[in-house]
Design a protein around this motif. Structure first.
Motif, PDB file in Angstrom:
ATOM      1  N   HIS A  94     -21.644 -25.599   5.978  1.00  0.00           N
ATOM      2  CA  HIS A  94     -20.760 -25.736   4.820  1.00  0.00           C
ATOM      3  C   HIS A  94     -19.817 -24.531   4.796  1.00  0.00           C
ATOM      4  O   HIS A  94     -20.229 -23.414   4.478  1.00  0.00           O
ATOM      5  CB  HIS A  94     -21.575 -25.833   3.530  1.00  0.00           C
ATOM      6  N   TRP A  95     -18.556 -24.778   5.145  1.00  0.00           N
ATOM      7  CA  TRP A  95     -17.577 -23.718   5.331  1.00  0.00           C
ATOM      8  C   TRP A  95     -16.695 -23.547   4.108  1.00  0.00           C
ATOM      9  O   TRP A  95     -16.319 -24.526   3.454  1.00  0.00           O
ATOM     10  CB  TRP A  95     -16.691 -24.024   6.536  1.00  0.00           C
ATOM     11  N   ALA A  96     -16.342 -22.301   3.840  1.00  0.00           N
ATOM     12  CA  ALA A  96     -15.319 -21.971   2.850  1.00  0.00           C
ATOM     13  C   ALA A  96     -14.066 -21.554   3.592  1.00  0.00           C
ATOM     14  O   ALA A  96     -14.135 -20.792   4.559  1.00  0.00           O
ATOM     15  CB  ALA A  96     -15.799 -20.837   1.959  1.00  0.00           C
ATOM     16  N   LEU A  97     -12.931 -22.057   3.160  1.00  0.00           N
ATOM     17  CA  LEU A  97     -11.631 -21.701   3.734  1.00  0.00           C
ATOM     18  C   LEU A  97     -10.885 -20.919   2.658  1.00  0.00           C
ATOM     19  O   LEU A  97     -10.483 -21.476   1.636  1.00  0.00           O
ATOM     20  CB  LEU A  97     -10.880 -22.969   4.124  1.00  0.00           C
ATOM     21  N   LEU A  98     -10.748 -19.603   2.882  1.00  0.00           N
ATOM     22  CA  LEU A  98     -10.260 -18.699   1.849  1.00  0.00           C
ATOM     23  C   LEU A  98      -8.985 -17.992   2.280  1.00  0.00           C
ATOM     24  O   LEU A  98      -8.764 -17.758   3.464  1.00  0.00           O
ATOM     25  CB  LEU A  98     -11.322 -17.637   1.539  1.00  0.00           C
ATOM     26  N   GLY A  99      -8.183 -17.632   1.295  1.00  0.00           N
ATOM     27  CA  GLY A  99      -6.979 -16.871   1.574  1.00  0.00           C
ATOM     28  C   GLY A  99      -6.006 -16.986   0.419  1.00  0.00           C
ATOM     29  O   GLY A  99      -6.148 -17.858  -0.439  1.00  0.00           O
ATOM     30  N   PRO A 100      -5.003 -16.112   0.377  1.00  0.00           N
ATOM     31  CA  PRO A 100      -4.021 -16.148  -0.706  1.00  0.00           C
ATOM     32  C   PRO A 100      -3.089 -17.348  -0.586  1.00  0.00           C
ATOM     33  O   PRO A 100      -3.118 -18.092   0.404  1.00  0.00           O
ATOM     34  CB  PRO A 100      -3.258 -14.827  -0.527  1.00  0.00           C
ATOM     35  N   ASN A 101      -2.242 -17.531  -1.582  1.00  0.00           N
ATOM     36  CA  ASN A 101      -1.217 -18.567  -1.507  1.00  0.00           C
ATOM     37  C   ASN A 101      -0.367 -18.361  -0.264  1.00  0.00           C
ATOM     38  O   ASN A 101       0.010 -17.236   0.064  1.00  0.00           O
ATOM     39  CB  ASN A 101      -0.316 -18.509  -2.746  1.00  0.00           C
ATOM     40  N   GLY A 102      -0.072 -19.460   0.438  1.00  0.00           N
ATOM     41  CA  GLY A 102       0.757 -19.374   1.630  1.00  0.00           C
ATOM     42  C   GLY A 102       0.019 -18.965   2.886  1.00  0.00           C
ATOM     43  O   GLY A 102       0.634 -18.788   3.942  1.00  0.00           O
ATOM     44  N   ALA A 103      -1.308 -18.851   2.792  1.00  0.00           N
ATOM     45  CA  ALA A 103      -2.082 -18.414   3.960  1.00  0.00           C
ATOM     46  C   ALA A 103      -2.216 -19.505   5.013  1.00  0.00           C
ATOM     47  O   ALA A 103      -2.490 -19.216   6.181  1.00  0.00           O
ATOM     48  CB  ALA A 103      -3.470 -17.947   3.525  1.00  0.00           C
ATOM     49  N   GLY A 104      -2.063 -20.768   4.607  1.00  0.00           N
ATOM     50  CA  GLY A 104      -2.204 -21.879   5.542  1.00  0.00           C
ATOM     51  C   GLY A 104      -3.417 -22.752   5.279  1.00  0.00           C
ATOM     52  O   GLY A 104      -3.740 -23.624   6.083  1.00  0.00           O
TER      53      GLY A 104
END
Length: 271
Positions: free
Chosen positions: A33-43
């Motif tokens: 179970h993966w989390a895909l994290l990053g700021p706005n515009g990260a992709g």
């Protein structure tokens, strides 16, 4: 070792001459179970669209459920992918049960002259129970709370028994109580569907369920870190992804982030 549910190598997505993703490698296996994290515009949204077979890479290879994008019928592939999107539009005043059943046809409304089999109807009722909505089975979409809608969409995504579940910021717009109920529902999937793999996109660490096993951090379309969640969702890695000094803690299986002691607004490069 089982065949990966997702295998991406050298993934690049270019739009209007700009790389939205570049040099991304990712392997997701059964039960992870993966989390895909990053700021706005990260992709993040671009990445989820590729994994959901609704967008194609510009370069690199992507295999989803053993099928390579560009060499497979994506419509058939999507039948094996569950997608939870809080922005999903329900145009007719369907009941909770009817919304769940639309997951079998991949439509936003019930199809004319289509009837579920007895087995499909039983499965839909079980899922309504699993997400805690038995008392709201016949309640219609316009009167549901945002939290109830979110849980109904999880049941909808699971009714076709997908091998891969994609969750696109499922806690968007929820109050604290509704968010906790939704995340409890997601956590329970690990027991009910131990072979199910999932990828969840979110901006907020507080929105991650305790069942998160792995994480990928993105910034400006590139991978900052990836791997087991405890090794990736750390103060240093999350600070690098968001370009802001943060302190990250995990208590009771859940993550929390706050401004690092001594950090000022001026520390943020975009301020």
């Amino acid at each position: 070792m089982t065949e990966p549910r997702i295998a991406a190598a050298g993934l690049r997505v270019t739009r209007s001459g700009r790389d939205l993703l570049h040099d991304v490698d990712l392997t997701v296996r059964s039960g992870e179970h993966w989390a895909l994290l990053g700021p706005n515009g990260a992709g993040k949204s671009t990445m989820l669209a590729v994994l959901g077979a609704t967008s194609h890479p510009t370069a690199g290879t992507v295999e989803v459920l053993g099928r390579r994008l560009g060499r497979t019928d994506v419509r058939a592939l999507r039948e094996h992918i569950g997608h939870v999107d809080p922005r999903h539009r329900v145009l007719s005043p369907l009941t909770v049960l009817e919304v769940v059943l639309t997951g079998l046809t991949g439509t936003t409304d019930l199809m004319l002259r289509w009837e579920p089999t007895a087995e499909q109807l039983d499965a839909a009722h079980r899922l309504v129970a699993d997400v805690g909505l038995v008392a709201r089975t016949d309640a219609r979409w316009p009167v549901l709370s945002q939290g109830e809608r979110g849980r109904a969409l999880i049941a909808r995504a699971l009714v076709a028994e997908p091998d891969l579940l994609l969750l696109d910021e499922p806690a968007t717009g929820l109050d604290v109580a509704a968010r906790e109920h939704l995340l409890e529902t997601v956590d329970a999937l690990r027991t009910r569907r131990p072979d199910l793999s999932s990828v969840m996109v979110t901006h907020h660490l507080e929105d991650l369920p305790a069942s998160t096993s792995h994480a990928l951090l993105l910034r400006d379309g590139a991978v900052v870190a990836q791997g087991p969640a405890d090794a990736v969702v750390t103060s240093s890695a999350v600070s690098a992804a968001f370009a802001f000094p943060l302190t990250v803690d995990r208590v009771g299986g859940r993550w929390h982030a706050r401004r690092a002691p001594g950090a000022t607004r001026a520390s943020h490069p975009s301020s």
